[in-house]
Design an enzyme around this catalytic site. Structure first.
Site, PDB file in Angstrom:
ATOM      1  N   LYS A 224     -11.994 -32.532  -4.309  1.00  0.00           N
ATOM      2  CA  LYS A 224     -11.078 -32.889  -5.389  1.00  0.00           C
ATOM      3  C   LYS A 224     -11.202 -31.929  -6.565  1.00  0.00           C
ATOM      4  O   LYS A 224     -10.209 -31.510  -7.167  1.00  0.00           O
ATOM      5  CB  LYS A 224     -11.336 -34.328  -5.834  1.00  0.00           C
ATOM      6  CG  LYS A 224     -11.000 -35.370  -4.783  1.00  0.00           C
ATOM      7  CD  LYS A 224     -11.400 -36.760  -5.226  1.00  0.00           C
ATOM      8  CE  LYS A 224     -11.103 -37.803  -4.157  1.00  0.00           C
ATOM      9  NZ  LYS A 224     -11.535 -39.164  -4.544  1.00  0.00           N
TER      10      LYS A 224
ATOM     11  N   SER B  32      -9.281 -44.314  -4.435  1.00  0.00           N
ATOM     12  CA  SER B  32      -9.661 -43.371  -5.492  1.00  0.00           C
ATOM     13  C   SER B  32      -8.551 -43.111  -6.499  1.00  0.00           C
ATOM     14  O   SER B  32      -8.796 -42.456  -7.509  1.00  0.00           O
ATOM     15  CB  SER B  32     -10.117 -42.051  -4.870  1.00  0.00           C
ATOM     16  OG  SER B  32      -9.077 -41.477  -4.110  1.00  0.00           O
TER      17      SER B  32
END
Length: 793
Positions: free
Chosen positions: A730, A687
């Protein structure tokens, strides 16, 4: 013969003597006694006596030998004045040889420090002529002493008659016999305190008579032990006699009674036919085995296990969806989607009771309520709850059991849990299924394949039980922090329900509803005695905890409650309200400072977003050129996947250098160092790909990335941006860091539904499909630079 005149009693003399207390012994007049002196008070007394001209001191016995620093009240009132004959040192101890002189009685203490010193007066024995009784007792004492010596020391030859004939002082003879025969010190003290010689000889005769009786009994027992058979033979004969007596009386032996009890329990257990045949076979084998045989206890334990297992015993489910929803809401705040998924399964169980119980897997960060959710489900449907932790489990036999041929064999933990539950349909929670180990003893994850497969666990075979047991009615729930370490075949057997981390607002509500009341109760306080305002709670969440769950938050609140409990215990009665300014004194300095967005932009530095087992994190990706260097240098404990993302990012920027307006000679003349703080924390996953490609593009172009923007996403060599997981965690991390603009892959747009509305309103989300879009949104001056490059070419 003319009668001897009685000696006149000498007048009492008063002495001032240091006292030497002794344990478990008595010094008699005329006798020598070696002593080891180590106590400071006793050493000081001996030294004081040595410094005197007469070298005399008072030796007196303690009433309680366990007292290390005796006072005057801890000593007998009658002792012996003694003279020190010899002194030596050995291993820090004084070795003293003393000789008794005369009896004395303690009058009063003169001093207690550094040693005990007393005034004592003599206690002489009057010379009495007691005639025939005294003489008869004296001779009897000599005979008893000779008999005692023969029994206690048969190898020694002691001529007591000669010793008695050579000793004209009868009292001295009595003291000698009491010393060498080892009488108890309390008896020796009674002899020392005797008022007359007749009293003394009577006491000694009584003591020696008892001593001879004890010695004769010991001698008799020892002789019998040598002549009789061994203990095992004796027990065998007694058992045979007992069996014969029971047969004559028509009674059953203990073993037969035990077997009958087992047979009765098996009849009441409602066993399946196959299990009953095996149990009967083992029971018949048990009847033929002697109780002393090694297999007797093993077989009995095995039959007891069969009788105790709930083969056909189960609890009746009371599935009321309204009540179940109420229980889940009482025990857990929010988690709407998770609760809906659970209620769906309960609805199916209600409509089709014959269906296999579901096998769920709760996945989420630590402290978000996975284990407590299982307890709530058990409470909602009325099932018994059993929990076992699989973390660090390496041995397959822990789950399947050991074969009975091994010493110390036991059933597996699954069968043991069923046995404890007492029913065949409990809710069984398998915690930490993602932390199973594997070594030469087997793979526990492979054993779980059968346990968690509804098509196979109908006939689950435990190695110890070695009989099919139906686990299909068990409601299995597993928990994990991550799915990456769970083998794919095992994961395929479970339905995954994800529990994401909590927002700050959710933590505030959980703390107010559950954590603060629970900790106040555990600390023994009342709600009025401790008040934690919202501003204080918010400060604790942001500055003293950093987690996706609420475990650390509860521990921190517990510390506050204990601080207040200590104040209440010390007499503070006023209610305590904890404000943010009070926290440094009560909890110490702040443990965390909120991650802040970069205030100054510079080329090569980009803010990325990452997911860990503890929740989301904000991380910086930093890149710098290395003049005259070569290649790509990576630091920051990057995992293999992250390293591949970095290489992909560099290859993409290099291959699109002309489009980005980058001088291609930079790639050949300079190396690149890519670093991801913090260096002590291992990192992995794809990511960070968009953050890495943006950092390299910013470095080579010299254009600083926007400092209010964070990003996440996987990249490909062709420039596509692929979706990633952990979007909610996140975004929450970005919000905590003050970032209000987030770049996400287009395919993650659907994941915004998991994020609360008020957070979505605070953050600007930019969705991208290609790396080109990422660079355009993150590097503000890149579009103008490309326009200039196109015109120049």
């Amino acid at each position: 013969m003319p009668r001897k005149k009685k000696k006149e009693i000498e007048p009492a003399v008063v002495y001032s003597l240091p006292v030497l207390p002794v344990k478990n012994t008595v010094l008699f007049p005329y006798m020598l006694l070696p002593l080891s002196v180590g106590r400071p008070q006793s050493v000081a007394a001996v030294q004081a006596a040595l410094e005197s001209e007469s070298k005399e001191l008072l030796v007196v016995a303690q009433r309680d030998p366990n007292i290390e620093q005796p006072s005057l009240d801890d000593l007998f009132s009658v002792g012996t004045k003694a003279v020190i004959k010899n002194v030596g040192r050995s291993d820090g101890m004084l070795e003293v040889l003393v000789q008794g002189v005369e009896r004395v009685t303690i009058m009063q203490a003169e001093q207690t420090e550094p040693y005990l010193k007393v005034q004592a007066c003599t206690l002489p024995l009057p010379e009495e002529d007691n005639g025939a009784e005294f003489e008869a007792l004296r001779r009897a004492v000599v005979d008893l002493a000779r008999r005692a010596f023969e029994l206690a020391h048969p190898e020694a030859q002691v001529q007591l008659n000669q010793i008695a004939a050579q000793t004209d002082n009868a009292l001295r003879l009595f003291f000698f016999l009491a010393s060498v025969l080892g009488l108890d010190f309390t008896k020796q003290q009674q002899l020392l305190e005797a008022q007359t010689r007749l009293d003394a000889v009577r006491l000694l005769h009584e003591f020696l008579t008892h001593e001879v009786q004890v010695l004769e009994l010991r001698h008799k027992i020892a002789a019998q032990a040598r002549s009789e058979m061994t203990q095992e033979q004796r027990e065998y004969m007694l058992r045979q006699q007992l069996k014969a007596i029971q047969q004559e009386l028509g009674e059953k032996s203990p073993e037969q009674a035990e077997i009958e009890e087992l047979r009765k329990r098996l009849d009441e257990a409602d066993l399946p036919e196959q299990v009953r045949k095996e149990a009967e076979r083992e029971l018949r084998r048990l009847e033929r085995l002697p109780p002393a045989a090694p297999d007797y206890q093993l077989t009995r334990t095995y039959v007891e296990l069969i009788a105790e297992l709930p083969w056909n015993k189960s609890t009746q489910d009371t599935i009321d969806l309204k009540r179940a929803r109420q229980v889940l809401d009482e025990d857990h705040y929010d988690l709407k989607e998770v609760k809906e998924r659970i209620l769906e399964h309960l609805a199916v169980m209600k409509l089709n009771p014959q269906a296999h119980s579901p096998i769920l897997c709760f996945v989420g960060p630590p402290g978000v309520g996975k284990t407590s959710l299982g307890q709530s489900i058990a409470r909602a449907i009325g099932r018994r709850f059993e929990r076992m932790s699989l973390g660090g489990l390496h041995d397959e036999a822990e789950l399947r059991g050991h074969r009975r041929t091994y010493i110390g064999a036991m059933p597996g933990r699954i069968i043991q849990a069923i046995r404890r539950a007492g029913v065949n349909n409990p809710l069984l929670m398998l915690d930490e299924v993602d932390k199973l180990g594997q070594d030469f003893r087997g793979d526990p994850a492979s054993a779980l394949l059968e346990i968690l497969d509804p098509e196979q666990n109908v006939t689950f075979h435990d190695n110890y039980l070695d009989l099919p047991f139906d686990l299909s009615k068990v409601f299995f729930i597993t928990t994990a922090n991550t799915l990456h370490t769970i083998p794919r075949p095992l994961l395929d057997r479970m339905e995954v329900i994800r529990l994401s981390g909590y927002t700050e607002e959710e933590k505030m509500e959980i703390a107010k509803r559950y954590l603060i009341p629970r900790q106040i109760k555990e600390a023994g306080l009342t709600p009025e005695q401790l008040q934690i305002p919202d501003q204080t709670l918010r400060y604790i969440i942001s500055r003293y905890t950093r987690e996706a769950g609420v475990r650390e938050l509860e521990r921190t609140i517990g510390r506050l409650a204990r601080k207040v409990a200590m104040q209440v215990s010390e007499g503070h009665t006023e209610p305590v309200t904890v404000y943010p300014d009070d926290l440094p004194d009560m909890l110490g300095p702040e443990r965390y400072r909120p991650e802040e967005a970069r205030k100054k932009s510079q080329p090569g530095v980009v803010t990325g977003l990452a997911w860990t087992e503890a929740g989301g994190e904000v991380l910086s990706v930093e890149a710098c050129l290395l003049p005259d260097g070569k290649g790509l240098r990576l630091t920051g404990q990057l995992g293999e996947v992250m390293r591949e993302s970095a290489k992909t990012a560099q290859s993409y920027v290099w291959s699109h250098a002309r489009e980005l307006g980058i001088d291609q000679r930079l790639f050949r003349r300079s190396g690149v160092h890519l670093h991801v703080p913090a260096g002590a924390v291992p990192k992995d996953g794809p990511s960070a790909g968009v953050a890495m490609v943006t950092a390299l593009a910013s470095l080579y172009t010299g254009i600083a990335a926007r400092n209010d923007t964070a990003m996440t996403g996987e990249i490909t060599l062709s420039g596509r941006v692929l979706p990633v997981g952990g979007i909610k965690e996140k975004v929450l991390a970005a919000r905590s860091a003050g970032i209000r603009r987030v770049i996400l892959p287009e395919e993650n747009r659907k994941d915004l539904q998991e994020i609360p509305d008020h957070i979505r309103d605070e953050i600007e989300f930019v969705f991208v499909e290609t790396v080109d879009e990422v660079l355009r949104e993150a590097l503000p001056g890149l579009s103008r630079r490309r326009f200039d490059w196109v015109n120049a070419n």
